[in-house]
Design a protein around this motif. Structure first.
Motif, PDB file in Angstrom:
ATOM      1  N   UNK A   1      54.774  18.838  88.702  1.00 41.11           N
ATOM      2  CA  UNK A   1      54.443  17.495  88.244  1.00 41.11           C
ATOM      3  C   UNK A   1      55.117  16.450  89.117  1.00 41.11           C
ATOM      4  N   UNK A   2      56.381  16.668  89.463  1.00 44.36           N
ATOM      5  CA  UNK A   2      57.092  15.736  90.346  1.00 44.36           C
ATOM      6  C   UNK A   2      56.411  15.661  91.710  1.00 44.36           C
ATOM      7  N   UNK A   3      56.000  16.801  92.238  1.00 46.12           N
ATOM      8  CA  UNK A   3      55.328  16.820  93.541  1.00 46.12           C
ATOM      9  C   UNK A   3      54.018  16.050  93.486  1.00 46.12           C
ATOM     10  N   UNK A   4      53.270  16.236  92.393  1.00 45.53           N
ATOM     11  CA  UNK A   4      52.011  15.494  92.242  1.00 45.53           C
ATOM     12  C   UNK A   4      52.254  13.993  92.147  1.00 45.53           C
ATOM     13  N   UNK A   5      53.281  13.602  91.374  1.00 46.25           N
ATOM     14  CA  UNK A   5      53.598  12.175  91.254  1.00 46.25           C
ATOM     15  C   UNK A   5      54.023  11.591  92.595  1.00 46.25           C
ATOM     16  N   UNK A   6      54.822  12.331  93.354  1.00 43.83           N
ATOM     17  CA  UNK A   6      55.236  11.855  94.676  1.00 43.83           C
ATOM     18  C   UNK A   6      54.039  11.727  95.610  1.00 43.83           C
ATOM     19  N   UNK A   7      53.123  12.701  95.546  1.00 45.90           N
ATOM     20  CA  UNK A   7      51.924  12.636  96.390  1.00 45.90           C
ATOM     21  C   UNK A   7      51.073  11.426  96.017  1.00 45.90           C
ATOM     22  N   UNK A   8      50.929  11.174  94.726  1.00 42.75           N
ATOM     23  CA  UNK A   8      50.161  10.001  94.293  1.00 42.75           C
ATOM     24  C   UNK A   8      50.849   8.709  94.713  1.00 42.75           C
ATOM     25  N   UNK A   9      52.155   8.672  94.626  1.00 42.98           N
ATOM     26  CA  UNK A   9      52.906   7.470  95.002  1.00 42.98           C
ATOM     27  C   UNK A   9      52.755   7.197  96.487  1.00 42.98           C
ATOM     28  N   UNK A  10      52.828   8.245  97.334  1.00 44.84           N
ATOM     29  CA  UNK A  10      52.691   8.023  98.776  1.00 44.84           C
ATOM     30  C   UNK A  10      51.268   7.603  99.124  1.00 44.84           C
ATOM     31  N   UNK A  11      50.268   8.128  98.387  1.00 43.79           N
ATOM     32  CA  UNK A  11      48.889   7.683  98.627  1.00 43.79           C
ATOM     33  C   UNK A  11      48.726   6.213  98.271  1.00 43.79           C
TER      34      UNK A  11
END
Length: 97
Positions: A82-92
């Protein structure tokens, strides 16, 4: 998570419930035969439930150590995903701005 293998959380909960039911039964038999004092007045069922909980807690702690470790690993892996997905969304989102 694999579809064929039940999740560690479900397995741990089921085993914990099974241990409680066994302890509840043992406490009920012990109260019935006078090995353990019965509750006051109409509180006998509450007393047996409490005895079952008191007996099952340390047993679960000792007997289900492996399952508890598996469950915590599963939870940590889920949080990491979940943290990885949130970080990926934040960088996008940052890349779009």
């Amino acid at each position: 998570m694999s579809a064929a293998k039940p999740s560690a959380m479900i397995r741990y909960t089921a085993l914990r419930l099974l241990i409680f039911v066994g302890c509840f039964f043992v406490a009920g038999v012990a109260v019935h035969f006078g090995l353990v004092p019965s509750g006051l007045g109409g509180s006998n069922m509450v007393w047996v439930i409490l005895l079952g909980l008191i007996l099952s807690a340390p047993l679960s702690y000792v007997l289900l150590r492996k399952q508890r470790d598996e469950m915590s690993e599963q939870i940590v892996a889920g949080v990491d995903r979940t943290k990885a997905r949130l970080d990926a969304n934040r960088t996008r989102e940052d890349a779009v701005q």
